[in-house]
Design a protein around this motif. Structure first.
Motif, mmCIF file in Angstrom:
data_model
loop_
_atom_site.group_PDB
_atom_site.id
_atom_site.type_symbol
_atom_site.label_atom_id
_atom_site.label_comp_id
_atom_site.label_asym_id
_atom_site.label_seq_id
_atom_site.Cartn_x
_atom_site.Cartn_y
_atom_site.Cartn_z
ATOM 1 N N CYS A 18 10.193 -1.136 8.547
ATOM 2 C CA CYS A 18 8.848 -1.522 8.728
ATOM 3 C C CYS A 18 8.884 -2.320 10.325
ATOM 4 O O CYS A 18 8.214 -2.134 11.644
ATOM 5 C CB CYS A 18 8.121 -2.956 8.266
ATOM 6 N N ILE A 30 6.393 -9.538 5.515
ATOM 7 C CA ILE A 30 7.282 -8.443 5.384
ATOM 8 C C ILE A 30 7.672 -8.506 4.520
ATOM 9 O O ILE A 30 7.953 -7.794 2.771
ATOM 10 C CB ILE A 30 8.093 -7.556 6.779
ATOM 11 N N LEU A 112 0.474 -1.676 5.737
ATOM 12 C CA LEU A 112 1.104 -1.620 6.913
ATOM 13 C C LEU A 112 0.207 -2.133 8.011
ATOM 14 O O LEU A 112 0.817 -2.613 9.029
ATOM 15 C CB LEU A 112 1.697 -0.447 6.853
#
Length: 250
Positions: A18, A30, A112
């Motif tokens: 990420c 995350i 995302l």
């Protein structure tokens, strides 16, 4: 393999991918998304499309990473490619199996984006996930080729592991009658046999021969099994006692 015994490197690997894709969220946020994905991959109805498959695909991507342009986006696509899964009978096994690539791509977009990954990178991950609907890639799209090859790499497994893979797939679709499953699996194998190449990346080409051997042997075995099932049905329709077909094509 479930949530409690997930490899410790998985969460940190997701965070790293990420961040490599440009995420601006804090590591804790995350990590929370990584945990959600691990839980999705660990659902009890998953016998093959589970956490072990995810780790296998990620490791195969690592093997082929030097051929990619954006390896972290390919890794993220591997994470998301099977996050939405339904092995119920309404999800035709011969059509697309239980994986819902479009729904998985939508989940990738939502999560995302929330993690601050730039729009273009998010859309690219979603595009890669959706490409797995047909497992076909433009040979010039190296990232897509690597992801498709990594996902199909189990076809090239050594014979004992390939048999275990077949057992897991059958268990995942145990609710399907044996004849329905055999016919669906034959349809898939015939489609694969018609492809000029199973693997498109240069490094993935090394898996071509063992995959062809495995799938050809399985197709031969299942066609024989189907003939036995059909013969038993014909015998039953004639009023005679049908023989009992094997319980599993694997």
């Amino acid at each position: 393999m479930g949530v409690t015994d997930a490899p410790q490197w998985l969460t940190s690997a997701f965070v790293r991918s990420c961040k490599g894709a440009g995420a601006t969220a804090e590591p804790a946020q995350i990590e929370a998304v990584a945990q959600d994905l691990i839980e999705r991959w660990s659902q009890p109805q998953r016998h093959f499309h589970n956490l072990r498959h995810l780790t296998d695909v990620l490791m195969r991507v690592d093997e082929l990473a030097e051929e990619t342009h954006e390896p972290e986006l390919v890794r993220l696509a591997a994470w998301y490619h099977g996050t939405v899964f339904d092995s119920a009978e309404r999800a035709s096994y011969a059509g697309r199996g239980g994986e819902d690539e479009r729904a998985s791509a939508a989940l990738a977009r939502a999560q995302l984006t929330e993690l601050g990954v730039p729009h273009d990178a998010v859309e690219r991950v979603a595009e890669l996930v959706t490409a797995l609907v047909r497992h076909t890639a433009n040979p010039e799209d190296f990232d897509c080729a690597v992801l498709c090859d990594a996902d199909l790499a189990m076809l090239a497994a050594e014979p004992q592991r390939y048999r275990a893979y077949l057992e897991d797939v059958r268990a995942e679709y145990a609710h399907l009658p044996i004849e329905s499953f055999v016919r669906a699996r034959i349809k898939i194998l015939r489609k694969l046999s018609e492809r000029p190449r199973l693997f498109l990346s240069p490094l993935g080409a090394a898996w071509e021969e063992p995959a062809r051997q495995n799938t050809a042997a399985e197709l031969h075995r299942l066609e024989k099994e189907l003939r036995r099932i059909e013969s038993a049905e014909d015998a039953g329709s004639d009023g005679t006692t049908p023989s009992t077909p094997a319980g599993s094509p694997a």
